[in-house]
Design a protein around this motif. Structure first.
Motif, short mmCIF file in Angstrom:
data_model
loop_
_atom_site.label_atom_id
_atom_site.label_comp_id
_atom_site.label_asym_id
_atom_site.label_seq_id
_atom_site.Cartn_x
_atom_site.Cartn_y
_atom_site.Cartn_z
N UNK A 32 -7.82 47.68 48.84
CA UNK A 32 -8.51 48.97 48.82
C UNK A 32 -7.63 50.04 48.16
N UNK A 33 -6.34 50.00 48.43
CA UNK A 33 -5.43 51.02 47.92
C UNK A 33 -5.23 50.93 46.42
N UNK A 34 -5.39 49.73 45.86
CA UNK A 34 -5.06 49.52 44.45
C UNK A 34 -5.89 50.43 43.54
N UNK A 35 -5.23 51.40 42.95
CA UNK A 35 -5.89 52.28 41.99
C UNK A 35 -6.86 53.28 42.57
N UNK A 36 -6.87 53.44 43.89
CA UNK A 36 -7.85 54.32 44.50
C UNK A 36 -7.25 55.72 44.74
N UNK A 37 -8.10 56.74 44.65
CA UNK A 37 -7.64 58.11 44.84
C UNK A 37 -8.43 58.79 45.95
N UNK A 38 -7.79 59.79 46.57
CA UNK A 38 -8.45 60.58 47.61
C UNK A 38 -9.46 61.53 46.97
N UNK A 39 -10.37 62.05 47.80
CA UNK A 39 -11.37 63.01 47.32
C UNK A 39 -10.85 64.44 47.53
N UNK A 40 -11.06 65.29 46.54
CA UNK A 40 -10.54 66.66 46.59
C UNK A 40 -11.68 67.65 46.84
N UNK A 41 -11.43 68.63 47.72
CA UNK A 41 -12.42 69.68 48.01
C UNK A 41 -11.70 71.03 48.06
N UNK A 42 -12.37 72.04 47.52
CA UNK A 42 -11.81 73.40 47.51
C UNK A 42 -11.89 74.01 48.91
N UNK A 43 -11.08 75.05 49.13
CA UNK A 43 -11.13 75.80 50.38
C UNK A 43 -12.54 76.37 50.57
N UNK A 44 -13.01 76.34 51.81
CA UNK A 44 -14.34 76.85 52.14
C UNK A 44 -15.41 75.78 52.16
N UNK A 45 -15.12 74.59 51.68
CA UNK A 45 -16.12 73.52 51.65
C UNK A 45 -16.38 73.00 53.07
N UNK A 46 -17.65 72.90 53.46
CA UNK A 46 -18.04 72.30 54.73
C UNK A 46 -18.10 70.78 54.53
N UNK A 47 -17.24 70.07 55.21
CA UNK A 47 -17.15 68.62 55.02
C UNK A 47 -18.21 67.88 55.83
#
Length: 408
Positions: A25-40
């Motif tokens: 799963x880790x191979x080549x995978x990146x986290x998701x980015x969200x700006x401040x104020x985003x409701x997750x």
């Protein structure tokens, strides 16, 4: 931001998953980015994901109780923001954040299953009572890591195909000639880490497409196990080859049976035939861990026939395949098992394929008549009375063609 193994090893319950699954799963995978104020996520929304905070700060407002802030260094950041079926919190990014999002089915995805019981059945055949190999296997199961032998030529052929960036159908066709490789690729591709949100079980080709070449390389490296310096026992090498060819034959039978039945996915059927045989491979892998003085070839045949289904089912459970698939090793030789449902299922194709293979092998099976098989009655309805003799001939040709593709 790339996802790293140390990140995954601190997250609960992700850290309980198998190391090769995490690495793939880790191979080549990146986290998701969200700006401040985003409701997750928001209270009351359907829980379509588990959210893990990897970097930044969020404000968490529970359904009950006071709101609080959560940062990367807080202990609570090792757990998902919400693990309920419906969102029980509202989470808002206070700073730019990096998040990991996985399927909520992870919470029921147990990598720590209790072993199935075996070897204490009162119906134990006389020839197995007091058998030294059976006693020895009881001692090493399940304290030893259960695994499957991999055919070196299949592994080499698959590595070459991935290395030259072959298309997914070609890679899947090679993977579906080896029970160990096929089972592991499909199991990992269906992991909640890869967010199978639709709940559909991926077949071999779809699994290859989801994993991608980097993850497949990691899994192939994990499956490679060099023989000890002293070399493998020649008898075990021969038995592994026989088991592999038998697995390939049963997979081909399931493919050809499915081809006679409109609406049955042939790729799923071929995979089912392959996975139904894994118990024999697990048994051989365990035999290799006990003293050579404790067994002969006849002992392996007796023990494998009696406990192979249980061993295979337990391994597939440990790899977290759905129940429809984990029962296949158990159903493979339950030819006269009563059927509740009249629809033709994968287990029926597997039982029929194993019965046909047993009739061809000439082994000392106590075979019921073909008409006594509930699976055959269902097959006749689905296939509109088509002949099984043509299925057997075509399956032999398919298996031989696969061996030719591998140069075996």
């Amino acid at each position: 931001m790339p996802i790293t193994l140390p990140m995954l090893r601190r997250l609960f319950p992700i850290r309980h998953l198998a190391e090769d699954e995490l690495a793939a799963f880790q191979a080549g995978r990146e986290a998701e980015f969200y700006e401040a104020g985003r409701v997750l996520c928001r209270i009351g929304d359907p829980n379509r994901a588990l959210w893990y905070l990897l970097e930044g700060r969020v404000r968490v407002t529970p359904k009950t109780g006071p709101a609080y802030e959560l940062g990367t260094d807080d202990v609570k950041a090792n757990f998902p923001l919400c693990a309920n079926r419906e969102e029980g919190v509202t989470a808002t990014a206070l700073t730019p954040v990096w998040m990991l999002r996985v399927s909520p089915s992870l919470m029921a995805h147990s990598a720590l299953r209790k072993p199935r019981e075996w070897g204490v059945d009162p119906k134990l055949p006389v020839g197995l009572r007091g058998n030294p190999l059976l006693r020895a296997l009881r001692d090493v199961y399940p304290r030893r890591h259960l695994s499957l032998p991999v055919q070196p030529q299949v592994l080499a052929c698959l590595q070459a195909a991935v290395g030259r960036q072959a298309e997914a159908p070609e890679i899947a066709a090679i993977a579906l000639t080896d029970p160990a490789i096929a089972a592991k690729l499909v199991a990992v591709a269906n992991s909640p880490l890869f967010f199978a949100a639709d709940g559909a079980f991926l077949n071999g080709r779809e699994a290859v497409e989801r994993l991608g070449p980097k993850a497949i390389r990691v899994l192939l490296a994990a499956l490679y196990r060099p023989e000890p310096e002293s070399g493998a026992d020649p008898l075990l090498v021969r038995l592994r080859q026989r088991w592999w060819r038998d697995s390939l034959h049963r997979s081909a039978l399931c493919w050809e049976l499915a081809a006679q039945c409109p609406g049955i996915d042939r790729e799923r059927a071929a995979l089912a035939g392959l996975l139904s045989t894994v118990g024999g491979g697990v048994c051989l892998d365990l035999v290799a861990q006990v003293s050579r003085e404790l067994w002969q070839e006849d002992d392996i045949a007796l023990v494998s026939r009696w406990v192979g289904g249980t061993l295979g089912a337990f391994l597939l459970e440990r790899w977290n395949l759905p129940k429809e698939w984990t029962v296949l090793p158990l159903r493979a030789s339950e030819w006269t098992r009563p059927q509740r449902d009249g629809a033709l299922a994968l287990a029926d194709l597997v039982a029929l394929a194993h019965w046909l293979a047993a009739t061809e092998s000439g082994e000392d099976w106590e075979l019921p008549s073909l008409d006594a098989l509930p699976a055959y009655a269902k097959f006749r309805v689905a296939a509109s009375g088509k002949s099984l003799s043509a299925v057997q001939d075509q399956a032999r040709q398919r298996a031989e063609a696969a061996l030719g593709m591998l140069g075996a």
